[in-house]
Enzyme design. Structure first.
Site, PDB file in Angstrom:
ATOM      1  N   ILE A 210      -1.531 -11.478   7.328  1.00  0.00           N
ATOM      2  CA  ILE A 210      -0.654 -11.158   6.149  1.00  0.00           C
ATOM      3  C   ILE A 210      -1.447 -11.905   5.020  1.00  0.00           C
ATOM      4  O   ILE A 210      -1.468 -13.081   5.047  1.00  0.00           O
ATOM      5  CB  ILE A 210       0.973 -11.005   5.871  1.00  0.00           C
ATOM      6  CG1 ILE A 210       1.292 -10.282   4.689  1.00  0.00           C
ATOM      7  CG2 ILE A 210       1.501 -12.235   6.299  1.00  0.00           C
ATOM      8  CD1 ILE A 210       2.276 -10.498   4.731  1.00  0.00           C
ATOM      9  N   SER A 211      -1.867 -11.080   4.257  1.00  0.00           N
ATOM     10  CA  SER A 211      -3.093 -11.458   3.274  1.00  0.00           C
ATOM     11  C   SER A 211      -1.692 -12.652   2.129  1.00  0.00           C
ATOM     12  O   SER A 211      -1.318 -12.737   2.195  1.00  0.00           O
ATOM     13  CB  SER A 211      -3.937 -10.529   2.482  1.00  0.00           C
ATOM     14  OG  SER A 211      -5.337 -10.103   3.790  1.00  0.00           O
TER      15      SER A 211
END
Length: 220
Positions: free
Chosen positions: A58-59
């Site tokens: 997840i960025s």
């Protein structure tokens, strides 16, 4: 969690170069802790990527905000995202846009993201399982395209699906150690493309027919 989310926006985004008020408001609204693996909720509002299933991530919140700001998304914008992951970035984009189509090559991630986004009542997001380097021509053209994995080049299908006047943000690089986040703009007059570099980044590989191959030599 709400206090931590607001603190993340104020200290990690607004104090840097994220100045778009709509983007900052979207980042305040989306509960990132709902998109991270169980047991890691306490890390949700740190400004760093976190691992999820299928060896994906997840960025980092800053990169999500930077991408959204560079895309200049308005209320009527139609967005294509490549790499749904847990669905977090799609949720942020959906807070800004009329419609988001997000393509994820891992069926498990796609199913989980779709269920999560539905439970959070994001009715303007369509999650599709497939090769992101091919885009999603069924809903093209798109005013904005956000790519959340790094490839060796900009896939031609994504260029073809970007509307005149549209903007794309994509990480490009020869390997995991040399990548730059690139803004691609398509001229509304003649359809030509121009590029502007936004800075050094590090993303998971963009695997697909017009990206990197899997370890076994296949892309699917």
């Amino acid at each position: 969690m709400e206090q931590a989310r607001h603190r993340m926006v104020d200290e990690q985004l607004a104090r840097r170069d994220i100045q778009d008020a709509r983007v900052l408001d979207a980042m305040r609204r989306v509960p990132r802790h709902a998109f991270v693996p169980a047991g890691r909720e306490h890390e949700a509002y740190l400004d760093r990527p976190l691992p999820i299933a299928a060896q994906q991530t997840i960025s980092q919140p800053y990169i999500v905000a930077l991408t959204a700001q560079a895309l200049r998304i308005g209320p009527d914008t139609r967005v294509l995202e490549i790499g749904a992951g847990s669905g977090y970035a799609a949720a942020v984009l959906a807070e800004l846009a009329r419609e988001v189509v997000t393509v994820e090559r891992h069926p498990l991630l796609a199913a989980e993201a779709a269920a999560r986004l539905t439970s959070l009542r994001y009715g303007n997001i369509r999650v599709v399982t497939g090769d992101g380097t091919r885009g999603y021509p069924e809903r093209a053209p798109y005013d904005a395209i956000a790519v959340t994995a790094s490839g060796p080049r900009v896939p031609k299908a994504l260029l073809d699906q970007l509307a005149p006047g549209g903007r794309m943000v994509i990480p490009i690089g020869p390997d995991e150690h040399q990548q730059e986040l690139v803004l691609v703009t398509r001229s509304p007059e003649d359809g030509r493309f121009s590029e502007h570099r936004l800075g050094a980044v590090r993303f998971v590989p963009l695997v697909g027919e017009d990206g990197w191959a899997c370890a076994d030599g296949a892309w699917d």
